[in-house]
Write a protein that holds these residues in place. Structure first.
Motif, PDB file in Angstrom:
ATOM      1  N   PRO A  55       0.835  -1.206   0.000  1.00  0.00           N
ATOM      2  CA  PRO A  55       0.000   0.000   0.000  1.00  0.00           C
ATOM      3  C   PRO A  55       0.871   1.258   0.000  1.00  0.00           C
ATOM      4  O   PRO A  55       1.897   1.324   0.694  1.00  0.00           O
ATOM      5  N   PRO A  66      -2.193   2.173  -9.037  1.00  0.00           N
ATOM      6  CA  PRO A  66      -3.091   1.271  -8.300  1.00  0.00           C
ATOM      7  C   PRO A  66      -2.717   1.036  -6.847  1.00  0.00           C
ATOM      8  O   PRO A  66      -3.562   0.601  -6.061  1.00  0.00           O
ATOM      9  N   GLN A  67      -1.470   1.297  -6.458  1.00  0.00           N
ATOM     10  CA  GLN A  67      -1.087   1.050  -5.067  1.00  0.00           C
ATOM     11  C   GLN A  67      -1.458   2.217  -4.152  1.00  0.00           C
ATOM     12  O   GLN A  67      -1.459   2.061  -2.927  1.00  0.00           O
ATOM     13  N   ILE A  92      -3.432   4.723  -1.967  1.00  0.00           N
ATOM     14  CA  ILE A  92      -4.643   4.598  -1.155  1.00  0.00           C
ATOM     15  C   ILE A  92      -5.165   5.999  -0.858  1.00  0.00           C
ATOM     16  O   ILE A  92      -4.537   6.769  -0.134  1.00  0.00           O
ATOM     17  N   GLN A 143      -4.535  -5.816  -1.035  1.00  0.00           N
ATOM     18  CA  GLN A 143      -5.943  -5.938  -1.416  1.00  0.00           C
ATOM     19  C   GLN A 143      -6.853  -5.523  -0.267  1.00  0.00           C
ATOM     20  O   GLN A 143      -7.899  -4.898  -0.485  1.00  0.00           O
ATOM     21  N   ARG A 161      -6.999  -1.829  -0.436  1.00  0.00           N
ATOM     22  CA  ARG A 161      -7.750  -1.332  -1.593  1.00  0.00           C
ATOM     23  C   ARG A 161      -9.261  -1.490  -1.383  1.00  0.00           C
ATOM     24  O   ARG A 161     -10.039  -0.590  -1.720  1.00  0.00           O
ATOM     25  N   ASP A 188     -10.355   1.036   1.160  1.00  0.00           N
ATOM     26  CA  ASP A 188     -10.265   2.373   0.579  1.00  0.00           C
ATOM     27  C   ASP A 188     -11.456   2.648  -0.348  1.00  0.00           C
ATOM     28  O   ASP A 188     -12.071   3.719  -0.296  1.00  0.00           O
TER      29      ASP A 188
END
Length: 557
Positions: A235, A248-249, A251, A328, A331, A334
């Motif tokens: 993250p 994509p990482q 948050i 995950q 994500r 989040d």
């Protein structure tokens, strides 16, 4: 040249060396003692060799230079006369020292023999900035080599430098022809002085997989933080001005998720840049129970307020991709929390969090955003969705010392330093705007960038409502000593400075205005209430608990 120089000769030699070292922008706050420097810079500007920007307020001038240095990635000079003029530069010098930006203070001075004599406008200004800036004190006897050495050191330094110039005798050149005031040095490298590095260096130690890791990206972390998080599958907790809130990482709601049980499962923290926006992050990077690694920034300092971190010179590399289940979990939480916040904000009209969403969405590819301290950057931190990679956004602020000083001037400088940006925006609070309203004091012949300044006007210091002093026990004193309402007519202020102005009370109109390309500087005032700020902060924490129900959170001190 050896021997004693006249003031015009020394001034021209100094400006020539600045040019040779890569300086292409200088900001001048006019005065008498600095006259030969002013004339040399004026002639160099007329010749097209560098850009001169003139401002009457030294503090604003210094922040304009700081913004130019940020936007252009070159050293930039701010030139003043002697006396208190030099002292007015201190806030910008302090900010530059804490962010490693190349601000060159050229302070005109009386000759050394007049120090301590009571002579007019004469003081001990050489070395005035103490630990914040190295000082080179040049007198009339300075040789070419000494001038060149001082300037090279100043322009190559990571952070601010003072070049104090003792100008003696007649200040004006004997020939009134501007062609005699300036000659570009032969063989100067056009690329000199430019720093194209946009991130801290990678290639440090290898981090093994296994420990549940988060990467904290503070101000000026750059792409290296994102690349580390992506390589490890970890993250990424990235502030808006980190240069890493991408991909994509990243948050979005990390600050709030650090108040949930996810926080208790973290085992290792890698800190890149200077994170300053929230107490949950400060508590995290100060936790002695965790393995904390902190990378030194441009100023040589590793963020380590708890003195628990191991300091690194280079951003480490991941051994490989870690267990994807860890990231995950972040994500999923989040996304859930982001939906809750967006749903609740959508029904409230023009409120600060909704304004931050519109501003964040306006930061399209090739857009520059300069964001103010206090609530605007924190609202953006909650509402800005991570941006796509490789689209050349540039989001910056003065986070070295996180003050509200000079932010509008900084934004003007950044815009002037990045003329090829698709658009440049600034997002500030009303006190930040008023504190630097002299940024709008620009002469008719001066360069004005295309810049839209969004002023979130809640008539005072709303951030204090979210802190301890905002507790109702202190309500009797709060408005006067913290809230500080001012009732200033921003439209009248802008009109006095011939600055375009619009009052915006609709989110749709705000989005449309931010997509426009103004001719010059434009101010968009967005009036909001600060009455519910404390309740809003509590509600966000409650939404975080709803998004991730489970065991109670451990208190971390």
């Amino acid at each position: 040249m050896t021997g004693r120089r006249s003031a015009p000769e020394l001034a021209q030699a100094l400006v020539q060396q600045l040019y040779a070292a890569g300086l292409r922008d200088a900001v001048l706050a006019p005065g008498s003692r600095s006259a030969p420097l002013a004339l040399a810079l004026h002639a160099a500007d007329r010749a097209g060799d560098l850009r001169l920007h003139v401002r009457v307020d030294e503090r604003s001038a210094a922040y304009l230079a700081l913004g130019l240095a940020t936007g252009s990635r070159r050293p930039v000079a701010v030139v003043t006369t002697s006396g208190t003029a030099v002292g007015n530069l201190l806030p910008a010098v302090m900010e530059a020292a804490h962010t490693g930006r190349r601000l060159v203070v050229v302070s005109a001075d009386r000759p050394e023999r007049l120090r301590g004599t009571g002579a007019n406008q004469t003081t001990y200004q050489a070395g005035l900035f103490g630990t914040f800036a190295t000082c080179h004190d040049l007198g009339p006897e300075a040789t070419d080599a000494e001038v060149a050495s001082a300037v090279r050191a100043a322009c190559g330094a990571c952070g601010p430098t003072q070049v104090n110039v003792q100008l003696d005798g007649d200040l004006l050149p004997p020939d009134p022809d501007p062609a005699t005031w300036w000659a570009a040095p032969v063989g100067a490298d056009p690329a000199a002085g430019r720093d194209d590095s946009v991130a801290l260096d990678r290639g440090g130690e290898t981090l093994p997989c296994g420990p549940r890791t988060v990467v904290v990206a503070g101000d000026d972390a750059g792409p290296a933080a994102r690349l580390l998080a992506e390589a490890g599958g970890w993250p990424l907790l990235a502030e808006p001005t980190s240069g890493a809130r991408i991909g994509p990482q990243a948050i979005r709601t990390y600050r709030l998720l650090l108040t949930t049980p996810l926080r208790d499962d973290i085992e290792r923290v890698v800190v890149v840049g200077r994170p300053t926006l929230s107490r949950p992050v400060t508590d995290l990077v100060s936790d002695p129970a965790l393995e904390v690694l902190s990378v030194r920034g441009r100023d040589g300092v590793a963020t380590d307020p708890g003195r628990v971190a191991r300091h690194l010179d280079l951003v480490p590399v991941a051994e490989g991709a870690d267990d994807p289940e860890w990231a995950q979990r972040w994500r999923v939480a989040d996304a859930r929390l982001g939906r809750l916040i967006d749903r609740e904000t959508a029904g409230q009209g023009v409120v600060p969090l909704a304004v931050a969403t519109v501003v964040a969405d306006a930061v399209a590819a090739d857009t520059t955003l300069v964001v103010g301290s206090s609530n605007p950057v924190r609202d953006l931190d909650v509402m800005a969705r991570p941006w796509p990679a490789h689209e050349h956004r540039f989001v910056v602020g003065n986070r070295g010392l996180a003050g509200i000083d000079g932010l509008v001037s900084t934004a003007v400088g950044v815009a002037l330093g990045r003329p090829r940006a698709a658009r440049t925006l600034a997002y500030v609070g009303d006190l930040t705007f008023l504190h630097d309203s002299n940024a709008l004091l620009i002469g008719p012949g001066e360069r004005r960038p295309s810049l839209t300044v969004v002023v979130l006007n809640d008539d005072g210091g709303a951030i204090f409502a979210t802190l301890e002093q905002g507790d109702r026990r202190y309500s009797g004193a709060f408005e006067r000593v913290f809230g500080t309402p001012h009732g200033t007519d921003l439209e009248a202020l802008c009109h006095a400075h011939s600055t375009a102005y619009e009052r915006v009370t609709d989110l749709g109109r705000l989005a449309a205005a931010l997509a426009e390309h103004p001719d010059g500087i434009r101010v968009l005032e967005v009036p909001v209430s600060r009455a519910d700020r404390r309740a809003e902060a509590a509600r966000l924490r409650e939404l975080a608990r709803q998004a991730l129900p489970g065991r109670p959170v451990t208190e971390h001190n």
